[in-house]
Design an enzyme around this catalytic site. Structure first.
Site, PDB file in Angstrom:
ATOM      1  N   GLN A 106      44.915  46.176  40.501  1.00  0.00           N
ATOM      2  CA  GLN A 106      44.026  45.972  41.645  1.00  0.00           C
ATOM      3  C   GLN A 106      44.838  45.299  42.748  1.00  0.00           C
ATOM      4  OE1 GLN A 106      41.063  42.728  41.863  1.00  0.00           O
ATOM      5  NE2 GLN A 106      39.524  44.360  41.933  1.00  0.00           N
ATOM      6  N   TYR A 181      37.344  39.894  50.539  1.00  0.00           N
ATOM      7  CA  TYR A 181      38.787  39.893  50.792  1.00  0.00           C
ATOM      8  C   TYR A 181      39.062  40.638  52.102  1.00  0.00           C
ATOM      9  CZ  TYR A 181      38.857  38.133  46.058  1.00  0.00           C
ATOM     10  OH  TYR A 181      38.622  37.371  44.945  1.00  0.00           O
ATOM     11  N   ARG A 355      32.326  41.168  31.820  1.00  0.00           N
ATOM     12  CA  ARG A 355      31.986  40.087  30.893  1.00  0.00           C
ATOM     13  C   ARG A 355      31.753  40.577  29.464  1.00  0.00           C
ATOM     14  NH1 ARG A 355      27.283  37.971  34.720  1.00  0.00           N
ATOM     15  NH2 ARG A 355      27.374  40.214  35.172  1.00  0.00           N
TER      16      ARG A 355
END
Length: 412
Positions: A106, A181, A355
């Site tokens: 990423q 971002y 998760r």
């Protein structure tokens, strides 16, 4: 209630193609905070973290937040795509490949969202200048608008990072355009107040992110998959909507992106939206970094009272699915096999999980073999802040990671 998919829907265990890359199945491990790259160098713990998930059956695992430049980092201890990291990144990709999975980097630039003690510029770069909400926590109260020369330079940094990722053995590069971002700061109406051709309606706000995508595709798109992560909702009243996301998706489809990963929420303005539930108090008190602990405490004061439910971005993501024909990956609370099959029925090509795989790296194999139908993850979000602990990200229901491995370079 989630209705299982009919037999005519592709199985999530079937292979699929993303650009030049073939995946063994449609499960992708999402990029999640790791805290396993001290000084920017990947650790042996980072290798073991992704190796376990690869062995657990995913088609591809994603290494989080690989910075495209020194100023592009959000924290000091974040994977840096540079020559110094190259042998350690190779150790990581080789370990994942030995388990039969693909691996994605990423690639990210934080823009105005940064906690670095030093920058090469006085004010962090962003879509627009002015007050910097994220900078309240790092002493940088203002941000400066990028010029076209700045955009050209940063696009070049993304290209160089993608090329180095390919040299290191990565099979894909995910361009991060979400969560607040730099590229997200262009897409977001909260950050982008420009009055030139890079601001205004959603299609124009997507112009610089699309340029980055185009250049990365031109550089490496024939050798590796190039994907983009976007927000289907920013989770705030003044933020980008699902309709905006559909417009952005059409722009990125025209540019030739191989896959879009559909996420949501913003790091500063709506972190609870990213996870579909708030951060518990016990998680906040465990954060050792005082700046981050203070920031998390402030966010708790304004967080809405929401409870986790599976597939919490489903309705937003369906709007994007209806807008484009290109491959899409759903991200947002998938934790059961029935939920994954429902997403296949919705027309999503892949399902991205975070998760649930931190809780149980073997979950995909257990789904496939009939040993489990749902994850034991409680969505407590305490794993999110584990990146700040000596061992890095792990599920609090299990023993913490080996801190020794997390302080040993991967190729050592």
């Amino acid at each position: 209630m989630i209705t299982p998919a009919p037999d005519s829907i592709p199985s999530p265990f079937s292979s699929t193609r993303i650009g030049p890359l073939k995946l063994r199945n449609r499960f992708i491990k999402s990029a999640t905070n790791e805290g396993m790259a001290k000084g920017g160098i990947p650790s042996k713990m980072l290798v073991e973290h992704h190796r376990r998930i690869a062995a657990g059956g995913v088609g591809m695992t994603t290494v989080a937040y690989c910075a495209v430049s020194p100023d592009g980092r959000t924290f000091v201890d974040q994977v840096s795509l540079n020559r110094e990291s190259l042998p350690h990144l190779r150790a990581l990709t080789e370990a994942v490949h030995r388990e039969g999975a693909a691996i994605c980097a990423q690639i990210t630039h934080g823009g105005a969202f940064t906690f670095l003690p030093q920058l090469t510029t006085r004010y962090p770069k962003s879509a627009s200048g002015g007050f910097n909400a994220a900078g309240m926590l790092s002493g940088r109260l203002f941000r400066t608008a990028m010029t076209e020369a700045d955009m050209d330079a940063v696009a070049g940094e993304f290209v160089a990072a993608a090329r180095l990722a390919r040299e290191a053995g990565f099979d894909a590069a995910e361009i991060h355009m979400g969560h607040g971002y730099l590229l997200s700061q262009f897409l977001s109406p909260m950050y982008n107040k420009r009055r030139d051709g890079y601001g205004g309606p959603a299609e124009q706000r997507a112009r610089f992110p699309a340029m980055v995508l185009r250049r990365v595709l031109d550089a490496v798109g024939h050798e590796m998959a190039v994907t983009c992560k976007i927000c289907v909702t920013e989770g705030t009243r003044k933020g980008a909507t699902a309709a905006d996301a559909a417009t952005v998706a059409r722009v990125l489809e025209r540019e030739g992106a191989h896959l879009l990963v559909l996420s949501g929420g913003m790091n500063v303005e709506a972190p609870w939206a990213i996870f579909g539930s708030p951060m518990p108090k016990e998680a906040l008190t465990s954060i050792e970094n005082p700046i981050v602990r203070f920031a998390a405490g402030l966010q708790e004061l304004v967080a809405p009272k929401i409870e986790f439910h599976e597939l919490y971005f489903r309705e937003y993501s369906r709007q994007v699915r209806a807008a484009v024909k290109m491959p899409l990956a759903y991200l947002g609370g998938a934790k059961s096999l029935a939920g994954v099959e429902a997403l296949m029925a919705d027309g999503f090509d892949c399902v991205v999980m975070g998760r649930a795989l931190i809780h149980d790296a073997e979950l995909v194999n257990k789904f496939r073999d009939g040993r489990a139908t749902t994850s034991g993850c409680t969505a407590c979000n305490r794993c999110v802040v584990m990146m700040y602990t000596p061992g890095g990200t792990s599920c609090v229901l299990h023993a913490p990671n080996d801190a020794t491995l997390n302080h040993t370079p991967a190729a050592a």
